[in-house]
Design an enzyme around this catalytic site. Structure first.
Site, PDB file in Angstrom:
ATOM      1  N   ASN A  12      49.069  -2.847  26.845  1.00 10.77           N
ATOM      2  CA  ASN A  12      49.135  -1.949  25.693  1.00 10.77           C
ATOM      3  C   ASN A  12      47.886  -1.066  25.754  1.00 10.77           C
ATOM      4  O   ASN A  12      46.793  -1.527  25.444  1.00 10.77           O
ATOM      5  CB  ASN A  12      49.170  -2.789  24.405  1.00 10.77           C
ATOM      6  CG  ASN A  12      49.141  -1.933  23.159  1.00 10.77           C
ATOM      7  OD1 ASN A  12      49.226  -0.706  23.232  1.00 10.77           O
ATOM      8  ND2 ASN A  12      49.022  -2.576  22.014  1.00 10.77           N
ATOM      9  N   TRP A  13      48.083   0.196  26.174  1.00 12.36           N
ATOM     10  CA  TRP A  13      46.918   1.080  26.325  1.00 12.36           C
ATOM     11  C   TRP A  13      46.389   1.550  24.974  1.00 12.36           C
ATOM     12  O   TRP A  13      45.340   2.162  24.905  1.00 12.36           O
ATOM     13  CB  TRP A  13      47.291   2.306  27.165  1.00 12.36           C
ATOM     14  CG  TRP A  13      47.567   2.041  28.605  1.00 12.36           C
ATOM     15  CD1 TRP A  13      47.719   0.825  29.209  1.00 12.36           C
ATOM     16  CD2 TRP A  13      47.725   3.028  29.634  1.00 12.36           C
ATOM     17  NE1 TRP A  13      47.966   0.992  30.555  1.00 12.36           N
ATOM     18  CE2 TRP A  13      47.981   2.325  30.842  1.00 12.36           C
ATOM     19  CE3 TRP A  13      47.689   4.411  29.673  1.00 12.36           C
ATOM     20  CZ2 TRP A  13      48.193   2.990  32.060  1.00 12.36           C
ATOM     21  CZ3 TRP A  13      47.906   5.070  30.873  1.00 12.36           C
ATOM     22  CH2 TRP A  13      48.153   4.361  32.060  1.00 12.36           C
ATOM     23  N   LYS A  14      47.168   1.307  23.900  1.00  9.57           N
ATOM     24  CA  LYS A  14      46.789   1.785  22.562  1.00  9.57           C
ATOM     25  C   LYS A  14      46.498   3.292  22.634  1.00  9.57           C
ATOM     26  O   LYS A  14      47.148   3.989  23.403  1.00  9.57           O
ATOM     27  CB  LYS A  14      45.608   0.963  22.021  1.00  9.57           C
ATOM     28  CG  LYS A  14      45.904  -0.536  22.103  1.00  9.57           C
ATOM     29  CD  LYS A  14      44.959  -1.398  21.337  1.00  9.57           C
ATOM     30  CE  LYS A  14      45.363  -2.864  21.481  1.00  9.57           C
ATOM     31  NZ  LYS A  14      44.540  -3.768  20.700  1.00  9.57           N
ATOM     32  N   HIS A 100      52.978  -4.379  15.920  1.00 12.28           N
ATOM     33  CA  HIS A 100      51.607  -4.714  16.326  1.00 12.28           C
ATOM     34  C   HIS A 100      50.735  -4.789  15.070  1.00 12.28           C
ATOM     35  O   HIS A 100      50.928  -4.010  14.137  1.00 12.28           O
ATOM     36  CB  HIS A 100      51.069  -3.662  17.303  1.00 12.28           C
ATOM     37  CG  HIS A 100      49.797  -4.088  17.955  1.00 12.28           C
ATOM     38  ND1 HIS A 100      48.583  -4.048  17.291  1.00 12.28           N
ATOM     39  CD2 HIS A 100      49.551  -4.622  19.176  1.00 12.28           C
ATOM     40  CE1 HIS A 100      47.643  -4.526  18.097  1.00 12.28           C
ATOM     41  NE2 HIS A 100      48.202  -4.887  19.245  1.00 12.28           N
ATOM     42  N   GLU A 102      47.897  -3.774  14.452  1.00 12.18           N
ATOM     43  CA  GLU A 102      47.208  -2.518  14.098  1.00 12.18           C
ATOM     44  C   GLU A 102      48.127  -1.608  13.290  1.00 12.18           C
ATOM     45  O   GLU A 102      47.681  -0.871  12.424  1.00 12.18           O
ATOM     46  CB  GLU A 102      46.691  -1.844  15.378  1.00 12.18           C
ATOM     47  CG  GLU A 102      45.466  -2.583  15.912  1.00 12.18           C
ATOM     48  CD  GLU A 102      45.266  -2.540  17.411  1.00 12.18           C
ATOM     49  OE1 GLU A 102      45.870  -1.684  18.089  1.00 12.18           O
ATOM     50  OE2 GLU A 102      44.504  -3.395  17.918  1.00 12.18           O
ATOM     51  N   GLU A 170      49.833 -12.632  18.754  1.00 11.25           N
ATOM     52  CA  GLU A 170      48.510 -12.035  18.852  1.00 11.25           C
ATOM     53  C   GLU A 170      47.714 -12.370  17.582  1.00 11.25           C
ATOM     54  O   GLU A 170      47.869 -11.683  16.564  1.00 11.25           O
ATOM     55  CB  GLU A 170      48.620 -10.512  18.988  1.00 11.25           C
ATOM     56  CG  GLU A 170      49.374 -10.054  20.217  1.00 11.25           C
ATOM     57  CD  GLU A 170      48.953  -8.650  20.646  1.00 11.25           C
ATOM     58  OE1 GLU A 170      48.668  -8.487  21.841  1.00 11.25           O
ATOM     59  OE2 GLU A 170      48.886  -7.745  19.803  1.00 11.25           O
ATOM     60  N   GLY A 176      40.545  -7.698  20.718  1.00 16.32           N
ATOM     61  CA  GLY A 176      39.376  -6.852  20.969  1.00 16.32           C
ATOM     62  C   GLY A 176      38.050  -7.489  20.594  1.00 16.32           C
ATOM     63  O   GLY A 176      37.031  -6.799  20.517  1.00 16.32           O
ATOM     64  N   SER A 216      42.300 -10.598  23.650  1.00 17.67           N
ATOM     65  CA  SER A 216      41.164 -10.846  24.549  1.00 17.67           C
ATOM     66  C   SER A 216      41.544 -11.583  25.835  1.00 17.67           C
ATOM     67  O   SER A 216      40.776 -12.417  26.327  1.00 17.67           O
ATOM     68  CB  SER A 216      40.044 -11.593  23.811  1.00 17.67           C
ATOM     69  OG  SER A 216      39.534 -10.787  22.765  1.00 17.67           O
ATOM     70  N   GLY A 237      45.374  -5.748  25.975  1.00 17.89           N
ATOM     71  CA  GLY A 237      44.860  -4.471  25.498  1.00 17.89           C
ATOM     72  C   GLY A 237      43.785  -3.948  26.433  1.00 17.89           C
ATOM     73  O   GLY A 237      44.074  -3.396  27.497  1.00 17.89           O
ATOM     74  N   GLY A 238      42.518  -4.163  26.070  1.00 15.80           N
ATOM     75  CA  GLY A 238      41.384  -3.603  26.807  1.00 15.80           C
ATOM     76  C   GLY A 238      41.453  -3.787  28.326  1.00 15.80           C
ATOM     77  O   GLY A 238      41.258  -2.826  29.085  1.00 15.80           O
TER      78      GLY A 238
HETATM   79  P1  13P Z   1      42.805  -6.928  23.591  1.00 14.41           P
HETATM   80  O1  13P Z   1      43.360  -7.478  24.896  1.00 14.41           O
HETATM   81  O2  13P Z   1      41.938  -5.711  23.799  1.00 14.41           O
HETATM   82  O3  13P Z   1      42.172  -7.989  22.778  1.00 14.41           O
HETATM   83  O4  13P Z   1      44.062  -6.384  22.750  1.00 14.41           O
HETATM   84  C1  13P Z   1      45.171  -7.202  22.581  1.00 14.41           C
HETATM   85  C2  13P Z   1      46.254  -6.398  21.994  1.00 14.41           C
HETATM   86  O5  13P Z   1      46.177  -5.990  20.843  1.00 14.41           O
HETATM   87  C3  13P Z   1      47.414  -6.082  22.840  1.00 14.41           C
HETATM   88  O6  13P Z   1      48.457  -5.559  22.105  1.00 14.41           O
END
Ligand code: 13P
Length: 255
Positions: A12-14, A100, A102, A170, A176, A216, A237-238
């Site tokens: 997920n590149w967000k 998600h 967010e 998640e 993050g 993470s 994510g990251g």
């Molecule tokens: P991180 O891997 O950066 O913690 O993000 C997880 C995430 O929200 C994937 O959708």
């Protein structure tokens, strides 16, 4: 009876990535997927919607899968700034993330909204990756099980099957932050998710549905997380913004 579920590693590149990312990241991954064919996992990237088209052109018929990060619940119409499931499909997506945390926080998305979005995705044959997870306060209050259960029961369409949905657990406090739950905590929630799914869509479908862990995930913890019985991949994510790290995570899936 145990059922072998094929792992999925999803990135997920967000809200990250401009055009130069396409070659540097998607191109590298598409080449790796092709060079290592057949892989023992599926690999999916969910870039910002602005990059789906250039990425599709670049990766062509490679085995690298593409997905959106959200979709609207309506097919089309007066929804300024929104993107429909069909539009994602039109650009070559096979999956879309819905619910998600967010989006649940930033846009007040309820379970009901998430369910409608998942229904919209299923309506155009996109696989919906439905996200659930508790906040830190909810975990501290000891209500993780109740929260996740009600998210599952409230966000999953009636017509869900092992083919058309994937669940991503998640924990919000792990996203993050570099913090991850213990292996026991992850496995405990995944077992709960599979059991709740079983009540909703039947045991056979639940047994075959892929459950991803997200929060993470990095090369240093991927092996122990991917090794858990009810973890069938990761939503990253990251670390998905580095092709090297993302590939190492994918290779951590048991064969
Ligand atoms: P991180 O891997 O950066 O913690 O993000 C997880 C995430 O929200 C994937 O959708």
């Amino acid at each position: 009876m145990s059922f072998k579920r094929r792992p999925l590693i999803a990135g997920n590149w967000k809200m990250n990535g401009l055009l130069d990312f396409v070659k540097n990241l998607a191109g590298v991954l598409a080449d790796k997927v092709d060079q290592n064919d057949p892989t023992h996992f599926d690999m999916l990237i969910c870039p910002p919607a602005t990059l789906l088209h250039p990425i599709k052109i670049l990766v062509g018929k490679s085995g690298l899968l593409l997905g959106g990060q959200d979709c609207h619940m309506a097919k089309s119409g007066a929804h300024t700034g929104d993107i429909s499931a069909e539009m994602l499909k039109d650009l070559g997506s096979s999956h879309v993330i819905v619910g998600h945390s967010e989006r649940r926080v930033d846009y007040n998305e309820t379970n009901e909204v998430v369910k409608s979005k998942a229904e919209a995705a299923l309506g155009v044959n996109l696989t919906a990756i439905i996200c659930v997870g508790e906040t830190e306060a909810e975990r501290n209050q000891g209500i993780t099980v109740d929260v996740v259960k009600s998210q599952i029961l409230g966000s999953i369409p009636e017509r869900a099957t092992a083919e058309n949905i994937i669940i991503a657990y998640e924990p919000v406090w792990a996203i993050g932050t570099g913090q991850t739950p213990t292996k026991g905590q992850v496995q405990e929630v995944h077992v709960l998710i599979r059991k709740t799914l079983g009540d909703k869509i039947g045991l056979k479908e639940a047994e075959q549905t892929r459950l991803l862990y997200g929060g993470s995930v990095k090369p240093s913890n991927a092996i122990e997380l991917m090794d858990l019985n009810d973890v069938d991949g990761a939503l990253v994510g990251g670390a998905s913004l580095s092709p090297i790290d993302f590939w190492v995570i994918a290779e951590s899936c048991p064969k």
